[in-house]
Motif scaffolding. Structure first.
Motif, short mmCIF file in Angstrom:
data_model
loop_
_atom_site.label_atom_id
_atom_site.label_comp_id
_atom_site.label_asym_id
_atom_site.label_seq_id
_atom_site.Cartn_x
_atom_site.Cartn_y
_atom_site.Cartn_z
N ALA A 117 0.83 -1.20 0.00
CA ALA A 117 0.00 0.00 0.00
C ALA A 117 0.87 1.26 0.00
CB ALA A 117 -0.93 0.00 1.22
N LEU A 118 1.96 1.24 0.76
CA LEU A 118 2.88 2.37 0.80
C LEU A 118 3.48 2.64 -0.58
CD1 LEU A 118 4.65 4.38 2.57
CD2 LEU A 118 6.31 2.52 2.61
N TYR A 119 3.92 1.58 -1.23
CA TYR A 119 4.53 1.73 -2.55
C TYR A 119 3.51 2.19 -3.58
CZ TYR A 119 8.41 -0.82 -0.43
OH TYR A 119 9.44 -1.22 0.39
N PHE A 120 2.31 1.67 -3.50
CA PHE A 120 1.26 2.07 -4.43
C PHE A 120 0.95 3.55 -4.25
CE2 PHE A 120 -3.22 2.73 -5.50
CZ PHE A 120 -3.23 2.30 -6.81
N LEU A 121 0.85 4.01 -3.01
CA LEU A 121 0.57 5.41 -2.74
C LEU A 121 1.70 6.30 -3.25
CD1 LEU A 121 -1.33 7.44 -1.40
CD2 LEU A 121 -0.09 7.06 0.74
#
Length: 137
Positions: A117-121
């Motif tokens: 989720a962090l990388y996607f954001l």
């Protein structure tokens, strides 16, 4: 099958028919019905837990490799992530309780989802900066 062939056991006297069980011989269900069977000791339970822990070993190694792979893009750097990951796994290396190991694996899978989720954001923000201006009309 012919008498005397594979699957047939003949009487030692050569009677030709299948061997009949002698009285008091073992049947396949006696172990289930045996009231004199010794109870499992604590030692047996410990060995069972160790075997289960060993069977979870491959899951733990897979989790470690996945986290190590995801840590390459960590914002504070791959070395920072690798050292924290190693410390976390070494802290729990002596755990033998299968339920506790499963909880730790579930926690690691949660961390994987959070990293994704962090990388996607981060990618979303980069795309937004590239293609949308901050000027408000």
């Amino acid at each position: 099958m012919a008498p005397g062939g594979v699957g047939w056991q003949t009487e030692p006297g050569g009677g030709g028919g299948p061997r009949r069980p002698r009285s008091g011989s073992w049947t396949g269900f006696q172990s289930l019905q045996n009231p004199n069977k010794p109870k499992k000791s604590h030692k047996d339970t410990v060995h069972r837990n160790v075997r289960m822990a060993n069977s979870l070993r491959s899951e733990v190694i897979k989790l470690y490799k996945n986290l190590l792979y995801l840590g390459r893009e960590y914002p504070k750097g791959a070395d920072y992530f690798r050292s924290r990951l190693k410390a976390a796994f070494l802290k729990n290396k002596d755990e033998t309780d299968p339920e506790k190991i499963k909880q730790l694996i579930a926690r690691g899978e949660f961390v994987i989802k959070e990293l994704e989720a962090l990388y996607f954001l981060r990618k979303y923000r980069a795309m937004k900066q590239r293609y949308y201006s901050d000027d408000k009309p």
